[in-house]
Design a protein around this motif. Structure first.
Motif, PDB file in Angstrom:
ATOM      1  N   GLU A 130      -9.185   3.330  -9.107  1.00  0.00           N
ATOM      2  CA  GLU A 130      -9.080   4.102  -8.764  1.00  0.00           C
ATOM      3  C   GLU A 130      -9.029   4.515  -7.638  1.00  0.00           C
ATOM      4  O   GLU A 130      -8.156   5.035  -6.788  1.00  0.00           O
ATOM      5  CB  GLU A 130     -11.121   4.696  -9.139  1.00  0.00           C
ATOM      6  CG  GLU A 130     -10.738   4.727 -11.062  1.00  0.00           C
ATOM      7  CD  GLU A 130     -12.269   5.646 -11.125  1.00  0.00           C
ATOM      8  OE1 GLU A 130     -12.908   5.978 -11.796  1.00  0.00           O
ATOM      9  OE2 GLU A 130     -13.385   5.193 -10.166  1.00  0.00           O
ATOM     10  N   ASP A 131      -9.699   3.856  -6.223  1.00  0.00           N
ATOM     11  CA  ASP A 131      -9.699   4.297  -4.716  1.00  0.00           C
ATOM     12  C   ASP A 131      -8.726   3.282  -4.267  1.00  0.00           C
ATOM     13  O   ASP A 131      -9.574   2.176  -4.670  1.00  0.00           O
ATOM     14  CB  ASP A 131     -10.944   3.770  -4.435  1.00  0.00           C
ATOM     15  CG  ASP A 131     -10.651   4.506  -2.902  1.00  0.00           C
ATOM     16  OD1 ASP A 131      -9.491   4.826  -2.200  1.00  0.00           O
ATOM     17  OD2 ASP A 131     -11.652   4.628  -1.949  1.00  0.00           O
ATOM     18  N   LEU A 132      -7.253   3.458  -4.897  1.00  0.00           N
ATOM     19  CA  LEU A 132      -6.460   2.484  -4.180  1.00  0.00           C
ATOM     20  C   LEU A 132      -6.638   2.310  -2.915  1.00  0.00           C
ATOM     21  O   LEU A 132      -6.185   0.900  -2.123  1.00  0.00           O
ATOM     22  CB  LEU A 132      -5.086   3.163  -4.176  1.00  0.00           C
ATOM     23  CG  LEU A 132      -4.275   3.400  -5.373  1.00  0.00           C
ATOM     24  CD1 LEU A 132      -2.948   3.371  -5.634  1.00  0.00           C
ATOM     25  CD2 LEU A 132      -4.015   1.342  -6.128  1.00  0.00           C
ATOM     26  N   ASP A 133      -6.620   3.296  -1.299  1.00  0.00           N
ATOM     27  CA  ASP A 133      -7.220   2.264  -0.015  1.00  0.00           C
ATOM     28  C   ASP A 133      -8.611   1.199  -0.269  1.00  0.00           C
ATOM     29  O   ASP A 133      -8.052   0.833   0.537  1.00  0.00           O
ATOM     30  CB  ASP A 133      -7.429   3.784   0.318  1.00  0.00           C
ATOM     31  CG  ASP A 133      -6.485   4.831   0.422  1.00  0.00           C
ATOM     32  OD1 ASP A 133      -5.109   4.465   0.015  1.00  0.00           O
ATOM     33  OD2 ASP A 133      -6.826   6.021   0.299  1.00  0.00           O
ATOM     34  N   ALA A 134      -9.177   1.644  -0.814  1.00  0.00           N
ATOM     35  CA  ALA A 134     -10.083   0.326  -1.078  1.00  0.00           C
ATOM     36  C   ALA A 134      -9.985  -1.130  -1.254  1.00  0.00           C
ATOM     37  O   ALA A 134     -10.901  -1.584  -1.668  1.00  0.00           O
ATOM     38  CB  ALA A 134     -11.550   1.342  -2.029  1.00  0.00           C
ATOM     39  N   VAL A 135      -8.609  -0.745  -2.025  1.00  0.00           N
ATOM     40  CA  VAL A 135      -8.304  -2.259  -2.682  1.00  0.00           C
ATOM     41  C   VAL A 135      -8.031  -3.354  -0.815  1.00  0.00           C
ATOM     42  O   VAL A 135      -7.342  -3.184  -0.438  1.00  0.00           O
ATOM     43  CB  VAL A 135      -7.317  -2.508  -3.100  1.00  0.00           C
ATOM     44  CG1 VAL A 135      -6.977  -3.033  -3.694  1.00  0.00           C
ATOM     45  CG2 VAL A 135      -7.894  -1.170  -5.032  1.00  0.00           C
ATOM     46  N   SER A 178       0.917   3.577  -2.849  1.00  0.00           N
ATOM     47  CA  SER A 178       0.546   5.992  -2.517  1.00  0.00           C
ATOM     48  C   SER A 178       1.696   6.687  -2.803  1.00  0.00           C
ATOM     49  O   SER A 178       1.632   7.828  -3.506  1.00  0.00           O
ATOM     50  CB  SER A 178       0.918   5.572  -0.935  1.00  0.00           C
ATOM     51  OG  SER A 178       2.102   5.102  -0.112  1.00  0.00           O
ATOM     52  N   ASN A 223       0.413  -0.957  -0.300  1.00  0.00           N
ATOM     53  CA  ASN A 223      -0.409   0.507   0.199  1.00  0.00           C
ATOM     54  C   ASN A 223       0.859   1.421  -0.107  1.00  0.00           C
ATOM     55  O   ASN A 223       0.505   2.006  -0.823  1.00  0.00           O
ATOM     56  CB  ASN A 223      -1.022   0.079   1.897  1.00  0.00           C
ATOM     57  CG  ASN A 223      -1.756   1.038   0.952  1.00  0.00           C
ATOM     58  OD1 ASN A 223      -2.444   1.672   0.172  1.00  0.00           O
ATOM     59  ND2 ASN A 223      -2.100   1.833   2.480  1.00  0.00           N
ATOM     60  N   ASP A 268     -13.186  -7.781  -6.537  1.00  0.00           N
ATOM     61  CA  ASP A 268     -12.185  -7.527  -5.553  1.00  0.00           C
ATOM     62  C   ASP A 268     -10.856  -8.644  -6.145  1.00  0.00           C
ATOM     63  O   ASP A 268     -10.126  -7.817  -5.365  1.00  0.00           O
ATOM     64  CB  ASP A 268     -12.570  -7.862  -3.840  1.00  0.00           C
ATOM     65  CG  ASP A 268     -13.339  -7.063  -3.375  1.00  0.00           C
ATOM     66  OD1 ASP A 268     -14.064  -6.114  -4.345  1.00  0.00           O
ATOM     67  OD2 ASP A 268     -14.616  -7.249  -2.773  1.00  0.00           O
TER      68      ASP A 268
END
Length: 554
Positions: free
Chosen positions: A456-461, A106, A102, A523
């Protein structure tokens, strides 16, 4: 702080606590060295710290190991196991992998770059070939390695500048002018005696022809000395422009182009000799001035000014290195050809004689290059019958392949360059293999976008879904990149980045073949796309250091 830094700190703090509690006594703790065990069953990392400390503490290494393990209660540590005479194997919780991935994601394009408060200024001088003709493949290796080293040092956080020293004074430039002059007269139908030390390349004839086309025979009305002076300037500017063009085509740029002539014209050379006279580092003998280079380990003292008053090449080099140091560079890195090995000691002696530390000069020697085609040694260019030029090599194999092949071996080892392999579009060609991994990832994202799936939303992966062995191995490999850059920069070893990029590409190809990305639960698809994204970014950064392009399609 990455996981290795955390582990370093935890081991050191545990050892300090054990010393404070009187478990063992030691004046100074050794450095913590971590290694990745050869087999996965031995954990994620291992250290021989206990055995290193045991020597100074005069105690059993297992006593130290047990004390350290007992005092390590980190949340990211699954367990620590003592093995053999005192090795400690560390098994980390899987969470750290996903935290690390992560963090890599980021950082994006900045992953691999270190932010440091670099107080030491470093200058890298490389190529610096005489501007008397085209660059050959030997120059090409120095150019590729030098530019990659500059990029590597910058990525590692060094304050670094690159420089080309133009040898535009001395006999070689006089010979250049005389060679062009002889060809000019020859083109006008005059019988000439070609200079004994002249340059015989086709480029000299071409230069003479251009002078003739532009000015005809008008230069014949000039005195020979004036004519030679004009031809010297024309030829020098033309050769320098061609040299810069070849280097630009090879993705090589310099911050500074430094003219040797300026040292003579400014009086810097004479001033430097006076400084050395004043401090007793130069003495006169038989009408010549000699540098006391034996005081710094040279096998004999060296002439700086000949008995006829003409400076030697060493005199200019001393003035040049003094100029570098006076510009505020703390560390000088020179990349020289194999034939300059014997010159190192005398330049270091000069630096010491000027009151600086000889260790402020670091010389890297680039070994020879041998070209092979169809298994046969290529000695001469088919086109010119002379040494193969850098531009001819680029024309045959391309800039990317030429740069990678020059860089992929340690610069102090001789390089056998396989032209057929460099041109091949197969997995055996290392640069093709790496670029194909990058293009394959680009294709994955194009196909996903066509299906309406965007990362798109890497934090949600949900990165924790990446649990297969090849996925875990790939994440670990990504995590090694920052340290690889730091170590490669310290060792002045850009070939390590080439090797890392090849290894990373190999692990990605394994992952791609074993783990489906398209057609799995969304997912998991997004998690695998995120992993591929991190690989793509890291490959782009590594190839950027090497000066190699990253194609979106192949």
């Amino acid at each position: 702080m990455d996981i290795k830094e955390l582990l370093h700190k935890a081991i050191y703090q545990a050892a300090q606590a054990a010393v404070a509690e009187g478990v063992f006594a030691i004046h100074e703790l050794p450095q913590v060295i971590l290694e990745v065990p050869p087999k996965k069953e031995f954990g994620d990392f291992a250290t021989n710290f206990s055995m290193q400390a045991a020597r100074a503490a005069k105690t059993n290494p297992r006593v130290i190991a047990e004390a350290i393990v007992a005092r390590m209660q980190e949340t990211w540590l699954e367990k620590a196991v003592i093995a053999g005479p005192g090795f400690i194997n560390f098994y980390l919780k899987s969470d750290w992998l996903y935290t690390m991935l992560n963090d890599i994601l980021s950082q994006g394009e900045n992953y691999g770059n270190s932010k440091t408060d670099a107080k030491e200024r470093v200058q890298v001088e490389y190529v610096s070939a005489n501007p008397t003709g085209p660059l050959h493949v030997g120059h090409g290796r120095g150019a590729a390695v030098g530019s990659a080293l500059v990029n590597l040092l910058k990525a590692a956080g060094y304050d670094v500048a690159s420089e080309y020293y133009i040898n535009d004074a001395g006999n070689q430039i006089d010979n250049l002018a005389a060679s062009v002059h002889a060809r000019y007269l020859e083109l006008l139908g005059q019988k000439i005696e070609f200079p004994e030390d002249g340059y015989h390349g086709q480029d000299i004839i071409d230069t003479a022809q251009r002078i003739l086309d532009k000015a005809g025979d008008s230069y014949l009305s000039m005195p020979v000395s004036e004519r030679l002076a004009v031809f010297k300037e024309i030829a020098l500017q033309e050769k320098l422009a061609a040299l810069k063009e070849d280097l630009a085509a090879f993705n090589v740029q310099f911050d500074v182009w430094f003219s040797e002539c300026t040292l003579h014209q400014s009086g810097a050379l004479q001033e430097t000799c006076q400084v050395l006279k004043n401090n007793g580092s130069i003495y006169e003998q038989e009408g010549a001035l000699w540098l006391k280079s034996t005081a710094y380990g040279d096998d004999k003292d060296r002439v700086v000014i000949r008995d006829n008053g003409i400076p030697t090449y060493l005199a200019a080099d001393i003035a040049y290195h003094r100029n570098k140091l006076e510009r505020g560079f703390d560390q000088l890195i020179n990349i020289w050809g194999a034939d300059h090995h014997g010159y190192i000691c005398r330049v270091k002696a000069a630096i010491g004689s000027l009151g600086y530390s000889p260790e402020q000069l670091e010389v890297l020697i680039v070994q020879m290059v041998s070209l092979y085609r169809s298994g046969q040694l290529v000695k001469m260019s088919k086109r010119t019958g002379q040494s193969v030029t850098l531009s001819e090599l680029i024309e045959e194999v391309g800039t990317d392949a030429a740069r990678f092949f020059f860089i992929m071996r340690s610069l102090d080892s001789q390089l056998d360059f396989d032209l057929d392999l460099a041109k091949s579009k197969s997995n055996e060609n290392p640069v093709y293999y790496i670029q194909y991994a990058y293009a394959r990832i680009a294709s994955i994202f194009r196909q996903a976008a066509e299906d309406g799936i965007l990362l798109e939303d890497l934090d949600a992966v949900k990165l924790s879904l990446l649990t297969s062995e090849c996925e875990v191995d790939l994440i670990k490999k990504l995590g090694e990149y920052q340290e690889e850059i730091a170590d490669a920069a310290k060792e002045r070893a850009p070939h390590r980045i080439a090797r890392y990029a090849h290894d990373l590409a190999g692990q990605f190809h394994t992952f791609y073949n074993q783990c489906r990305i398209k057609g799995v639960e969304q997912d998991l698809q997004l998690a695998r796309m995120a992993l591929a994204k991190a690989v793509q970014t890291t490959i782009r950064h590594a190839l950027g250091i090497l000066g190699i392009s990253v194609p979106e399609k192949m």
